[in-house]
Design an enzyme around this catalytic site. Structure first.
Site, PDB file in Angstrom:
ATOM      1  N   HIS A  42     -12.311  41.545 -56.267  1.00 28.14           N
ATOM      2  CA  HIS A  42     -13.200  40.871 -57.225  1.00 28.14           C
ATOM      3  C   HIS A  42     -14.581  41.523 -57.287  1.00 28.14           C
ATOM      4  O   HIS A  42     -15.288  41.366 -58.264  1.00 28.14           O
ATOM      5  CB  HIS A  42     -13.324  39.389 -56.849  1.00 28.14           C
ATOM      6  CG  HIS A  42     -13.735  39.175 -55.422  1.00 28.14           C
ATOM      7  ND1 HIS A  42     -12.853  39.361 -54.370  1.00 28.14           N
ATOM      8  CD2 HIS A  42     -14.916  38.841 -54.871  1.00 28.14           C
ATOM      9  CE1 HIS A  42     -13.468  39.123 -53.234  1.00 28.14           C
ATOM     10  NE2 HIS A  42     -14.726  38.819 -53.498  1.00 28.14           N
ATOM     11  N   CYS A  55     -14.114  48.244 -54.296  1.00 22.28           N
ATOM     12  CA  CYS A  55     -14.494  46.903 -53.833  1.00 22.28           C
ATOM     13  C   CYS A  55     -16.008  46.816 -53.974  1.00 22.28           C
ATOM     14  O   CYS A  55     -16.623  47.674 -54.617  1.00 22.28           O
ATOM     15  CB  CYS A  55     -13.992  46.610 -52.418  1.00 22.28           C
ATOM     16  SG  CYS A  55     -14.794  47.524 -51.079  1.00 22.28           S
ATOM     17  N   GLY A  56     -16.621  45.815 -53.400  1.00 25.53           N
ATOM     18  CA  GLY A  56     -18.052  45.658 -53.609  1.00 25.53           C
ATOM     19  C   GLY A  56     -18.854  46.847 -53.120  1.00 25.53           C
ATOM     20  O   GLY A  56     -19.709  47.383 -53.823  1.00 25.53           O
ATOM     21  N   GLY A  76     -17.120  49.564 -51.448  1.00 25.49           N
ATOM     22  CA  GLY A  76     -16.201  50.685 -51.275  1.00 25.49           C
ATOM     23  C   GLY A  76     -15.781  50.866 -49.827  1.00 25.49           C
ATOM     24  O   GLY A  76     -14.830  51.586 -49.540  1.00 25.49           O
ATOM     25  N   VAL A  77     -16.490  50.194 -48.929  1.00 24.21           N
ATOM     26  CA  VAL A  77     -16.240  50.410 -47.497  1.00 24.21           C
ATOM     27  C   VAL A  77     -14.953  49.720 -47.046  1.00 24.21           C
ATOM     28  O   VAL A  77     -14.062  50.349 -46.465  1.00 24.21           O
ATOM     29  CB  VAL A  77     -17.438  49.933 -46.650  1.00 24.21           C
ATOM     30  CG1 VAL A  77     -17.121  50.029 -45.167  1.00 24.21           C
ATOM     31  CG2 VAL A  77     -18.677  50.759 -46.969  1.00 24.21           C
ATOM     32  N   GLY A  78     -14.865  48.423 -47.291  1.00 27.31           N
ATOM     33  CA  GLY A  78     -13.699  47.681 -46.788  1.00 27.31           C
ATOM     34  C   GLY A  78     -12.390  48.229 -47.329  1.00 27.31           C
ATOM     35  O   GLY A  78     -11.418  48.428 -46.582  1.00 27.31           O
ATOM     36  N   ARG A 116     -10.141  76.945 -43.289  1.00 23.10           N
ATOM     37  CA  ARG A 116     -10.507  76.219 -42.070  1.00 23.10           C
ATOM     38  C   ARG A 116     -10.332  74.710 -42.236  1.00 23.10           C
ATOM     39  O   ARG A 116     -10.126  73.995 -41.245  1.00 23.10           O
ATOM     40  CB  ARG A 116     -11.935  76.543 -41.663  1.00 23.10           C
ATOM     41  CG  ARG A 116     -13.013  75.994 -42.583  1.00 23.10           C
ATOM     42  CD  ARG A 116     -14.397  76.489 -42.184  1.00 23.10           C
ATOM     43  NE  ARG A 116     -15.474  75.830 -42.898  1.00 23.10           N
ATOM     44  CZ  ARG A 116     -15.850  76.103 -44.158  1.00 23.10           C
ATOM     45  NH1 ARG A 116     -15.213  77.031 -44.845  1.00 23.10           N
ATOM     46  NH2 ARG A 116     -16.854  75.464 -44.706  1.00 23.10           N
ATOM     47  N   HIS A 117     -10.376  74.245 -43.478  1.00 17.83           N
ATOM     48  CA  HIS A 117     -10.228  72.809 -43.713  1.00 17.83           C
ATOM     49  C   HIS A 117      -8.782  72.345 -43.548  1.00 17.83           C
ATOM     50  O   HIS A 117      -8.532  71.176 -43.251  1.00 17.83           O
ATOM     51  CB  HIS A 117     -10.743  72.446 -45.099  1.00 17.83           C
ATOM     52  CG  HIS A 117     -12.181  72.804 -45.297  1.00 17.83           C
ATOM     53  ND1 HIS A 117     -13.191  72.216 -44.585  1.00 17.83           N
ATOM     54  CD2 HIS A 117     -12.768  73.737 -46.092  1.00 17.83           C
ATOM     55  CE1 HIS A 117     -14.353  72.743 -44.944  1.00 17.83           C
ATOM     56  NE2 HIS A 117     -14.123  73.672 -45.862  1.00 17.83           N
ATOM     57  N   ARG A 171      -8.116  71.161 -40.046  1.00 21.67           N
ATOM     58  CA  ARG A 171      -8.774  69.878 -39.774  1.00 21.67           C
ATOM     59  C   ARG A 171      -8.020  68.731 -40.431  1.00 21.67           C
ATOM     60  O   ARG A 171      -7.857  67.654 -39.836  1.00 21.67           O
ATOM     61  CB  ARG A 171     -10.224  69.941 -40.274  1.00 21.67           C
ATOM     62  CG  ARG A 171     -11.041  70.937 -39.477  1.00 21.67           C
ATOM     63  CD  ARG A 171     -12.350  71.275 -40.146  1.00 21.67           C
ATOM     64  NE  ARG A 171     -13.042  72.329 -39.398  1.00 21.67           N
ATOM     65  CZ  ARG A 171     -14.042  73.051 -39.873  1.00 21.67           C
ATOM     66  NH1 ARG A 171     -14.484  72.859 -41.103  1.00 21.67           N
ATOM     67  NH2 ARG A 171     -14.613  73.976 -39.132  1.00 21.67           N
TER      68      ARG A 171
END
Ligand code: RB5
Length: 145
Positions: free
Chosen positions: A9, A65-66, A68-70, A132-133, A136
């Site tokens: 939301h 999300c609000g 973007g972290v969660g 190199r990436h 990783r």
């Protein structure tokens, strides 16, 4: 391309702006919702979007999300997903170039519509650099086992 999109939301309005933007460009969209302001749990929507990517039905995913972290934390719990949180277009390019991210996350409450369109464009126009990436990224994926 086929793009899977989902939001909670806190992100559905920006998700739908991006959906219209990408559809107008001719991309196929798999819209996993949410599409209303009713409160929902972002892990459910992260999973729905990421399942489309892991299953090969979408070329990549966009989550909002609000903050973007969660939703990015939830996405990165799913095997096969490398989700990059993108607060800027420069980082959006780098999550593809360096991390080969197959999902990007945006903060719907902290990203303007114009910045969000740039973020998606920069991500889509970038290419994984390998070299190199690659090693990783391989080590990231080995952490799933
Ligand atoms: C929902 O209020 C909010 O917590 C969610 O959208 C997101 O910001 C969490 O990381």
């Amino acid at each position: 391309m086929t793009i899977a999109m989902a939001a909670d939301h806190g992100g559905y309005e920006l998700k739908n702006i991006l959906l219209d933007y990408l559809a107008e460009k001719g991309h196929a969209i798999i819209n996993l919702g949410t599409d209303t302001p009713d409160s929902v749990d972002y892990p459910d929507f992260a999973k729905a979007c990421c399942d489309e990517v892991v299953g090969g039905r979408a070329d990549f995913g966009i989550l909002v999300c609000g903050t973007g972290v969660g939703i990015s934390i939830a996405a990165n719990k799913i095997d096969g997903i490398r989700c990059g949180l993108c607060p800027s277009k420069e980082i959006a390019a780098l999550v593809k170039q360096h991390n080969n991210a197959n999902v990007i996350a945006l903060g719907g409450r902290f990203t303007s519509a114009e910045d969000a369109k740039d973020i998606v464009d920069y991500y889509m126009n970038a290419e994984f650099e390998g070299g190199r990436h690659q090693g990783r990224v391989d080590k990231i994926m080995a952490l799933e086992k």
